[in-house]
Motif scaffolding. Structure first.
Motif, PDB file in Angstrom:
ATOM      1  N   ASN A 289       8.743  19.558  87.099  1.00  0.00           N
ATOM      2  CA  ASN A 289       8.111  19.825  85.799  1.00  0.00           C
ATOM      3  C   ASN A 289       6.589  19.691  85.839  1.00  0.00           C
ATOM      4  O   ASN A 289       5.892  20.295  85.027  1.00  0.00           O
ATOM      5  N   SER A 290       6.090  18.911  86.795  1.00  0.00           N
ATOM      6  CA  SER A 290       4.632  18.844  86.948  1.00  0.00           C
ATOM      7  C   SER A 290       4.162  19.969  87.872  1.00  0.00           C
ATOM      8  O   SER A 290       2.976  20.128  88.106  1.00  0.00           O
ATOM      9  N   LYS A 291       5.111  20.701  88.425  1.00  0.00           N
ATOM     10  CA  LYS A 291       4.879  21.880  89.281  1.00  0.00           C
ATOM     11  C   LYS A 291       4.355  21.524  90.673  1.00  0.00           C
ATOM     12  O   LYS A 291       3.792  22.368  91.368  1.00  0.00           O
ATOM     13  N   MET A 292       4.549  20.272  91.086  1.00  0.00           N
ATOM     14  CA  MET A 292       4.140  19.905  92.454  1.00  0.00           C
ATOM     15  C   MET A 292       5.012  20.652  93.461  1.00  0.00           C
ATOM     16  O   MET A 292       4.582  20.910  94.582  1.00  0.00           O
ATOM     17  N   ILE A 293       6.261  20.937  93.063  1.00  0.00           N
ATOM     18  CA  ILE A 293       7.102  21.804  93.888  1.00  0.00           C
ATOM     19  C   ILE A 293       7.684  22.902  93.008  1.00  0.00           C
ATOM     20  O   ILE A 293       7.741  22.757  91.781  1.00  0.00           O
ATOM     21  N   SER A 294       8.135  23.972  93.632  1.00  0.00           N
ATOM     22  CA  SER A 294       8.588  25.111  92.830  1.00  0.00           C
ATOM     23  C   SER A 294      10.116  25.201  92.840  1.00  0.00           C
ATOM     24  O   SER A 294      10.767  24.788  93.805  1.00  0.00           O
ATOM     25  N   PRO A 295      10.685  25.749  91.765  1.00  0.00           N
ATOM     26  CA  PRO A 295      12.147  25.857  91.718  1.00  0.00           C
ATOM     27  C   PRO A 295      12.703  26.711  92.854  1.00  0.00           C
ATOM     28  O   PRO A 295      13.753  26.392  93.412  1.00  0.00           O
ATOM     29  N   LEU A 296      11.958  27.780  93.225  1.00  0.00           N
ATOM     30  CA  LEU A 296      12.482  28.655  94.285  1.00  0.00           C
ATOM     31  C   LEU A 296      12.509  27.923  95.629  1.00  0.00           C
ATOM     32  O   LEU A 296      13.490  28.030  96.379  1.00  0.00           O
TER      33      LEU A 296
ATOM     34  N   GLN B  77      29.390  21.713  96.260  1.00  0.00           N
ATOM     35  CA  GLN B  77      28.276  20.760  96.149  1.00  0.00           C
ATOM     36  C   GLN B  77      26.963  21.522  95.931  1.00  0.00           C
ATOM     37  O   GLN B  77      26.189  21.191  95.045  1.00  0.00           O
ATOM     38  N   VAL B  78      26.768  22.546  96.743  1.00  0.00           N
ATOM     39  CA  VAL B  78      25.488  23.265  96.685  1.00  0.00           C
ATOM     40  C   VAL B  78      25.425  24.187  95.453  1.00  0.00           C
ATOM     41  O   VAL B  78      24.391  24.289  94.796  1.00  0.00           O
ATOM     42  N   GLU B  79      26.546  24.794  95.106  1.00  0.00           N
ATOM     43  CA  GLU B  79      26.544  25.677  93.925  1.00  0.00           C
ATOM     44  C   GLU B  79      26.255  24.869  92.660  1.00  0.00           C
ATOM     45  O   GLU B  79      25.487  25.302  91.798  1.00  0.00           O
ATOM     46  N   GLY B  80      26.823  23.664  92.593  1.00  0.00           N
ATOM     47  CA  GLY B  80      26.584  22.796  91.431  1.00  0.00           C
ATOM     48  C   GLY B  80      25.104  22.504  91.253  1.00  0.00           C
ATOM     49  O   GLY B  80      24.586  22.470  90.138  1.00  0.00           O
ATOM     50  N   PHE B  81      24.413  22.333  92.361  1.00  0.00           N
ATOM     51  CA  PHE B  81      22.981  22.017  92.310  1.00  0.00           C
ATOM     52  C   PHE B  81      22.157  23.265  91.951  1.00  0.00           C
ATOM     53  O   PHE B  81      21.286  23.221  91.077  1.00  0.00           O
ATOM     54  N   VAL B  82      22.465  24.358  92.624  1.00  0.00           N
ATOM     55  CA  VAL B  82      21.734  25.608  92.383  1.00  0.00           C
ATOM     56  C   VAL B  82      21.842  26.004  90.908  1.00  0.00           C
ATOM     57  O   VAL B  82      20.870  26.443  90.279  1.00  0.00           O
ATOM     58  N   ARG B  83      23.042  25.818  90.333  1.00  0.00           N
ATOM     59  CA  ARG B  83      23.261  26.181  88.916  1.00  0.00           C
ATOM     60  C   ARG B  83      22.297  25.435  87.987  1.00  0.00           C
ATOM     61  O   ARG B  83      21.827  25.966  86.995  1.00  0.00           O
ATOM     62  N   GLN B  84      21.986  24.183  88.329  1.00  0.00           N
ATOM     63  CA  GLN B  84      21.103  23.400  87.456  1.00  0.00           C
ATOM     64  C   GLN B  84      19.694  23.990  87.419  1.00  0.00           C
ATOM     65  O   GLN B  84      19.050  24.007  86.383  1.00  0.00           O
ATOM     66  N   ILE B  85      19.242  24.464  88.567  1.00  0.00           N
ATOM     67  CA  ILE B  85      17.839  24.901  88.643  1.00  0.00           C
ATOM     68  C   ILE B  85      17.685  26.396  88.375  1.00  0.00           C
ATOM     69  O   ILE B  85      16.918  26.818  87.512  1.00  0.00           O
ATOM     70  N   LEU B  86      18.461  27.180  89.107  1.00  0.00           N
ATOM     71  CA  LEU B  86      18.390  28.636  88.933  1.00  0.00           C
ATOM     72  C   LEU B  86      18.975  29.022  87.567  1.00  0.00           C
ATOM     73  O   LEU B  86      18.545  29.989  86.940  1.00  0.00           O
ATOM     74  N   GLY B  87      19.982  28.251  87.133  1.00  0.00           N
ATOM     75  CA  GLY B  87      20.633  28.522  85.849  1.00  0.00           C
ATOM     76  C   GLY B  87      19.988  27.761  84.712  1.00  0.00           C
ATOM     77  O   GLY B  87      19.074  28.249  84.041  1.00  0.00           O
ATOM     78  N   TRP B  88      20.403  26.533  84.524  1.00  0.00           N
ATOM     79  CA  TRP B  88      20.031  25.773  83.322  1.00  0.00           C
ATOM     80  C   TRP B  88      18.523  25.664  83.093  1.00  0.00           C
ATOM     81  O   TRP B  88      18.027  25.833  81.987  1.00  0.00           O
ATOM     82  N   ARG B  89      17.781  25.352  84.141  1.00  0.00           N
ATOM     83  CA  ARG B  89      16.350  25.092  83.933  1.00  0.00           C
ATOM     84  C   ARG B  89      15.619  26.354  83.452  1.00  0.00           C
ATOM     85  O   ARG B  89      14.858  26.315  82.489  1.00  0.00           O
TER      86      ARG B  89
END
Ligand SMILES: Cc1cc2nc3c(=O)[nH]c(=O)nc-3n(C[C@H](O)[C@H](O)[C@H](O)COP(=O)(O)OP(=O)(O)OC[C@H]3O[C@@H](n4cnc5c(N)ncnc54)[C@H](O)[C@@H]3O)c2cc1C
Ligand code: SF4
Length: 509
Positions: free
Chosen positions: A273-280, A301-313
């Motif tokens: 959220n501070s943009k020190m790293i990027s979602p991609l 495991q990995v799909e659950g994580f990807v969904r949070q960032i690529l999806g929800w965020r």
């Protein structure tokens, strides 16, 4: 010669931004620690320290790379403590001929900067932050003319667009979503790992905040501030997540436990959220790690994580820009109650709440299920005004910035939007909390009891919530079953009386 002033807000610490590709002596970067930002809500002290420390680190880094920085600390006598006033003054006194800023992620700052730009009398321009995977308006365009904005539809689009976990046109593993596999309760505490922390001394900042009279909530150990405050540290947290936590992330994503505050969660939200790293880069790093370790780490495991960032965020950001500023006024259930005082102290006999709140006060962190199914669940069942709930969430978490806080709180958690974000309210009785965690076994209340002394408040409040909002919820196909069960229950009045008693005594629970 053009003399440009470029503003960098505290959550725009993207060192990969194209602005920094070349050193331009005619450009000055402006960074401000301001009372405007420390005071718009009462923040957790770790949140203020986290932002100021990261900003200082970022400024130093830019300076070392040869960029010109104008940085004003909170206690600098030249600091006007107001963004517009400071920009106006600098433009005037330093003779800047051009003003540039990156699009802010908050509506209030967007408005303020547009108005400020208009007053300067010089050309001004806003540019992209080059952080998100979608533009501000993408989600709205995708759902043009549609009543509901389904996250799953958006998520699949994103998977295809960025070719993440894709096998040609199909999702890797044959399905898009492994949600069903993400609901395990943690029984074996030996699986837990210590978080990757970066302890540092922050006395200089806590003292400055105290001397300046900034009002904060929460606790801090100024000798061991543990959050990542630079890109390098954030990347280390990401690497640690891949190596140690990803293997269990999906399975225990919805688990609750009193054993550990973080479980297998990444602790990356502040860095993101501070943009020190990027979602991609986060998503691609995690996908690449998984691809090399498929024998050890399952797709769920990995799909659950990807969904949070690529999806929800990304989805939440799209909702924010599609629905603000009206979104901040929504109160579907017309809730009016005040938040009980123990939300600020953790002093309640309800073990799940006391634990989640105390942890939030100590660490400026709670994981998603604590936010959604413990504190948020209680606030919704108890009919707390969404303004009160928003103020608490916006203040207490290190990652709380309005675009992602309000959509999660007012939308997903409080259903105050009447169903823009979620298809039904996220509420539960004690049953869910007991199933997902271990807090009930050492609680002053009894999870099995609906009425009478020692009955768990979540139980009677759950039914009271449905009974009092029947008109608004009964037609929802995902909730009909709840009313069929309620209508068959014999002791309905007793349950409602119990809930009324608890609602009248919220402070004493
Ligand atoms: C009531 C409520 C308020 C919330 N307020 C915030 C907030 O102010 N800021 C914030 O960043 N998140 C918020 N969330 C979402 C989520 O709880 C946090 O992102 C997460 O707990 C951060 O911890 P983590 O980095 O360990 O996450 P992990 O569980 O490791 O997830 C990885 C990343 O996915 C993203 N993510 C996960 N869930 C969501 C979500 N629902 N919405 C957006 N991004 C998500 C985050 O960037 C997170 O860092 C809120 C959720 C609820 C229910
Ligand atoms: S019994 Fe009720 S209040 Fe106590 S921990 Fe369980 S759900 Fe929470």
């Amino acid at each position: 010669m053009t003399k440009t002033l470029r503003l960098l807000l505290g959550d725009q610490l993207n060192s990969q931004h194209s602005w920094f590709a070349v050193n331009n002596p005619s450009v000055t970067y402006l960074m401000l620690e301001m009372r405007q930002e420390t005071d718009y809500v009462t923040h957790h002290i770790q949140k203020v320290v986290g932002f100021f420390l990261s900003m200082r680190h970022f400024a130093k880094d830019l300076q070392e790379k040869g960029h010109q920085i104008h940085y004003l600390t909170l206690d600098d006598p030249k600091n006007l403590q107001d963004l517009s006033a400071q920009v106006q003054q600098l433009v005037k006194t330093e003779g800047f001929t051009r003003f540039e800023y990156q699009f802010p992620d908050e509506y209030r700052l967007d408005q303020q900067l547009k108005e400020c730009g208009e007053t300067l009398g010089i050309p001004y321009e806003a540019v992209d932050t080059e952080h998100f995977l979608t533009s501000r308006g993408y989600l709205q365009q995708l759902f043009e003319g549609k009543k509901t904005y389904l996250m799953e539809t958006f998520y699949r689009e994103m998977r295809k667009k960025y070719a993440v976990l894709m096998d040609g046109k199909d999702p890797v593993g044959g399905q898009w979503n492994f949600d069903e596999d993400n609901r395990k309760a943690l029984k074996d505490r030996t699986l837990l790992k210590k978080p990757r922390v970066h302890p540092k001394q922050v006395n200089h900042i806590t003292q400055m905040l105290e001397t300046s009279g900034v009002n904060c909530i929460g606790n801090i150990d100024p000798a061991h501030f543990n959050w990542p405050t630079s890109r390098e540290e954030s990347l280390e947290v990401l690497q640690y997540f891949c190596e140690e936590l990803l293997v269990h992330f999906g399975a225990y994503q919805d688990a609750l436990t009193t054993w550990d505050p973080y479980l297998f969660h990444s602790r990356l939200s502040f860095s993101l959220n501070s943009k020190m790293i990027s979602p991609l880069e986060v998503v691609q790093t995690v996908e690449a790690y998984w691809a090399r370790h498929q024998d050890q780490i399952g797709i769920a495991q990995v799909e659950g994580f990807v969904r949070q960032i690529l999806g929800w965020r990304e989805y939440m950001r799209g909702i924010y820009w599609a629905k603000m500023p009206e979104f901040a006024q929504l109160n579907y259930f017309r809730h009016e109650r005040k938040l009980p005082n123990w939300f600020w102290t953790g002093k309640t006999k309800m073990n799940c709440l006391s634990q989640s709140i105390q942890q939030s006060l100590d660490l400026a962190y709670a994981h998603h299920i604590q936010r959604l199914m413990v504190t948020g669940n209680f606030a919704l069942l108890a009919g707390i005004h969404p303004d009160e709930v928003d103020r608490w969430y916006l203040g207490i978490y290190i990652d709380a910035i309005e675009w992602v806080e309000i959509t999660n709180t007012r939308g997903m958690s409080q259903f105050a939007d009447g169903g823009i974000v979620g298809t039904k309210p996220y509420v539960s009785s004690a049953n869910y909390i007991k199933k997902q965690g271990n807090s009930c076994s050492s609680c002053a209340y009894q999870a099995e009891k609906k009425t009478g002394e020692g009955s768990c408040p979540f139980n009677s409040l759950y039914w009271h919530f449905h009974a009092r909002n029947r008109e608004m919820l009964e037609k929802n196909p995902r909730i009909g079953m709840v009313y069929r069960t309620w209508d068959k229950m014999g002791n309905r009045q007793e349950i409602l009386d119990q809930a009324d008693y608890y609602l009248a005594h919220l402070e004493e629970l």
